[in-house]
Design a protein around this motif. Structure first.
Motif, PDB file in Angstrom:
ATOM      1  N   GLU A  38       0.819  -1.211   0.000  1.00 28.33           N
ATOM      2  CA  GLU A  38       0.000   0.000   0.000  1.00 28.33           C
ATOM      3  C   GLU A  38       0.855   1.264   0.000  1.00 28.33           C
ATOM      4  N   THR A  39       0.259   2.331  -0.481  1.00 23.30           N
ATOM      5  CA  THR A  39       0.862   3.661  -0.422  1.00 23.30           C
ATOM      6  C   THR A  39       0.057   4.493   0.559  1.00 23.30           C
ATOM      7  N   VAL A  40       0.745   5.175   1.493  1.00 25.09           N
ATOM      8  CA  VAL A  40       0.071   5.988   2.498  1.00 25.09           C
ATOM      9  C   VAL A  40       0.509   7.445   2.370  1.00 25.09           C
ATOM     10  N   LEU A  41      -0.306   8.329   2.944  1.00 31.93           N
ATOM     11  CA  LEU A  41      -0.039   9.757   2.941  1.00 31.93           C
ATOM     12  C   LEU A  41       0.585  10.128   4.281  1.00 31.93           C
ATOM     13  N   VAL A  42       1.826  10.631   4.264  1.00 33.79           N
ATOM     14  CA  VAL A  42       2.529  11.035   5.479  1.00 33.79           C
ATOM     15  C   VAL A  42       3.044  12.454   5.270  1.00 33.79           C
ATOM     16  N   GLY A  57     -12.489  -8.253   7.730  1.00 35.45           N
ATOM     17  CA  GLY A  57     -13.482  -7.898   8.736  1.00 35.45           C
ATOM     18  C   GLY A  57     -14.808  -7.489   8.152  1.00 35.45           C
ATOM     19  N   ASP A  58     -15.535  -6.715   8.958  1.00 33.69           N
ATOM     20  CA  ASP A  58     -16.901  -6.322   8.627  1.00 33.69           C
ATOM     21  C   ASP A  58     -17.029  -4.931   8.027  1.00 33.69           C
ATOM     22  N   ALA A  59     -15.991  -4.114   8.106  1.00 30.83           N
ATOM     23  CA  ALA A  59     -16.117  -2.717   7.676  1.00 30.83           C
ATOM     24  C   ALA A  59     -14.806  -2.217   7.071  1.00 30.83           C
ATOM     25  N   ALA A  60     -14.932  -1.172   6.258  1.00 29.94           N
ATOM     26  CA  ALA A  60     -13.742  -0.514   5.705  1.00 29.94           C
ATOM     27  C   ALA A  60     -13.007   0.201   6.837  1.00 29.94           C
ATOM     28  N   TYR A  61     -11.728   0.491   6.590  1.00 28.08           N
ATOM     29  CA  TYR A  61     -10.903   1.176   7.586  1.00 28.08           C
ATOM     30  C   TYR A  61     -10.083   2.239   6.874  1.00 28.08           C
ATOM     31  N   ARG A  62      -9.985   3.424   7.502  1.00 28.50           N
ATOM     32  CA  ARG A  62      -9.256   4.532   6.906  1.00 28.50           C
ATOM     33  C   ARG A  62      -8.136   5.003   7.836  1.00 28.50           C
ATOM     34  N   TYR A  63      -6.932   5.155   7.272  1.00 29.44           N
ATOM     35  CA  TYR A  63      -5.821   5.759   8.012  1.00 29.44           C
ATOM     36  C   TYR A  63      -4.805   6.275   7.007  1.00 29.44           C
ATOM     37  N   SER A  64      -4.140   7.371   7.330  1.00 25.58           N
ATOM     38  CA  SER A  64      -3.060   7.953   6.515  1.00 25.58           C
ATOM     39  C   SER A  64      -3.435   8.101   5.040  1.00 25.58           C
ATOM     40  N   GLY A  65      -4.658   8.555   4.771  1.00 22.93           N
ATOM     41  CA  GLY A  65      -5.088   8.768   3.395  1.00 22.93           C
ATOM     42  C   GLY A  65      -5.393   7.496   2.634  1.00 22.93           C
ATOM     43  N   VAL A  95      -9.477  -7.158  11.503  1.00 23.63           N
ATOM     44  CA  VAL A  95      -8.067  -7.393  11.816  1.00 23.63           C
ATOM     45  C   VAL A  95      -7.207  -6.829  10.684  1.00 23.63           C
ATOM     46  N   LEU A  96      -6.161  -6.110  11.070  1.00 26.67           N
ATOM     47  CA  LEU A  96      -5.143  -5.629  10.137  1.00 26.67           C
ATOM     48  C   LEU A  96      -3.932  -6.533  10.303  1.00 26.67           C
ATOM     49  N   LEU A  97      -3.502  -7.145   9.207  1.00 28.53           N
ATOM     50  CA  LEU A  97      -2.310  -7.990   9.231  1.00 28.53           C
ATOM     51  C   LEU A  97      -1.163  -7.221   8.596  1.00 28.53           C
ATOM     52  N   ASN A  98      -0.009  -7.239   9.234  1.00 24.89           N
ATOM     53  CA  ASN A  98       1.204  -6.643   8.696  1.00 24.89           C
ATOM     54  C   ASN A  98       2.270  -7.720   8.596  1.00 24.89           C
ATOM     55  N   TYR A  99       2.894  -7.802   7.427  1.00 21.87           N
ATOM     56  CA  TYR A  99       3.914  -8.807   7.134  1.00 21.87           C
ATOM     57  C   TYR A  99       5.255  -8.094   7.025  1.00 21.87           C
ATOM     58  N   TYR A 100       6.101  -8.300   8.040  1.00 23.34           N
ATOM     59  CA  TYR A 100       7.456  -7.756   8.070  1.00 23.34           C
ATOM     60  C   TYR A 100       8.361  -8.837   7.489  1.00 23.34           C
ATOM     61  N   GLY A 108       6.072   3.052  11.251  1.00 18.92           N
ATOM     62  CA  GLY A 108       6.376   4.341  11.865  1.00 18.92           C
ATOM     63  C   GLY A 108       5.563   4.576  13.131  1.00 18.92           C
ATOM     64  N   MET A 109       6.033   5.510  13.938  1.00 19.07           N
ATOM     65  CA  MET A 109       5.345   5.839  15.189  1.00 19.07           C
ATOM     66  C   MET A 109       3.974   6.434  14.867  1.00 19.07           C
ATOM     67  N   HIS A 110       2.953   5.928  15.546  1.00 21.77           N
ATOM     68  CA  HIS A 110       1.579   6.365  15.295  1.00 21.77           C
ATOM     69  C   HIS A 110       0.708   5.948  16.483  1.00 21.77           C
ATOM     70  N   ALA A 111      -0.517   6.447  16.489  1.00 17.67           N
ATOM     71  CA  ALA A 111      -1.535   5.996  17.435  1.00 17.67           C
ATOM     72  C   ALA A 111      -2.719   5.493  16.620  1.00 17.67           C
ATOM     73  N   ASP A 112      -3.362   4.450  17.092  1.00 16.13           N
ATOM     74  CA  ASP A 112      -4.581   3.950  16.455  1.00 16.13           C
ATOM     75  C   ASP A 112      -5.754   4.722  17.058  1.00 16.13           C
ATOM     76  N   ASP A 113      -5.910   5.971  16.594  1.00 16.11           N
ATOM     77  CA  ASP A 113      -6.895   6.874  17.196  1.00 16.11           C
ATOM     78  C   ASP A 113      -7.934   7.368  16.197  1.00 16.11           C
ATOM     79  N   GLU A 114      -8.192   6.582  15.148  1.00 12.22           N
ATOM     80  CA  GLU A 114      -9.190   6.954  14.166  1.00 12.22           C
ATOM     81  C   GLU A 114     -10.576   6.952  14.827  1.00 12.22           C
ATOM     82  N   PRO A 115     -11.452   7.881  14.429  1.00  9.64           N
ATOM     83  CA  PRO A 115     -12.773   8.002  15.079  1.00  9.64           C
ATOM     84  C   PRO A 115     -13.586   6.708  15.081  1.00  9.64           C
ATOM     85  N   GLU A 116     -13.483   5.900  14.021  1.00  7.28           N
ATOM     86  CA  GLU A 116     -14.295   4.682  13.951  1.00  7.28           C
ATOM     87  C   GLU A 116     -13.869   3.605  14.960  1.00  7.28           C
TER      88      GLU A 116
END
Length: 188
Positions: A38-42, A57-65, A95-100, A108-116
């Motif tokens: 993915e490409t994100v907006l930072v 999951g059951d719903a769309a999710y929005r973060y970093s554009g 669930v968000l899966l991240n593959y390192y 990057g440093m962030h908080a999972d503080d999206e309104p949803e």
């Protein structure tokens, strides 16, 4: 087991009980997941994420554009979700899966503080594969906490953690094998 954290709540379970060994879960997640780059907006600029990700999951999710459309839970993810819900006593619908893939992949440093996610979201973070250091930094005091996230370990962030703390996974110089992190959450 609670982990002391000013202005937040952390809990740790060394090994989430599952019907398969951790190595089998890791291999299945790598091969059965619809991974995306993915490409994100930072800070107003688009960047390729330094890892692969997938959203179920059951719903769309929005973060970093970025808006992630959900895929339905697979049988493997349903079994893991049930175990996480049993261990934490909370319900999760996504669930968000991240593959390192190696030591060069990071978050990057962030908080999972999206309104949803609501005012005090519970985020259950489950790791498989190579150990990586999870860094938490207080937003005001800049106090830092480093936690090794081990294979099969479950970290629960709840209460005011997302309001007061940032978190991330740094790149390392030491070679690291693959790691998958699943962050279960409830989208409202």
């Amino acid at each position: 087991m609670p982990i002391p954290l000013p202005d937040g709540e952390l809990g740790w379970l060394q090994q989430l009980p599952l019907p398969w060994p951790n190595a089998e879960v890791l291999a299945r997640l790598i091969h059965e997941t619809a991974w995306r780059e993915e490409t994100v907006l930072v800070y107003g600029k688009r960047h390729l994420q330094p890892r692969l990700s997938a959203w179920y999951g059951d719903a769309a999710y929005r973060y970093s554009g970025l808006t992630l459309a959900p895929a339905p839970f697979t049988p493997l993810l349903e079994t893991i979700r049930a175990a996480v819900q049993e261990a934490t006593g909370r319900d999760y619908n996504s669930v968000l899966l991240n593959y390192y893939r190696n030591e060069r992949d990071s978050m990057g440093m962030h908080a999972d503080d999206e309104p949803e996610l609501g005012r005090e979201p519970a985020i259950a973070s489950l790791s498989f594969g190579a150990e990586r250091v999870f860094v938490l930094r207080h937003k005001r005091s800049k106090e830092t906490l480093r936690l090794p996230l081990t294979d099969g370990g479950l970290l629960l962030m709840s209460g005011q953690t997302q309001q007061n703390w940032l978190h991330g996974i740094n790149k390392t110089r030491k070679p690291r094998g693959p790691r998958i992190n699943l962050t279960f959450r409830k989208i409202r």
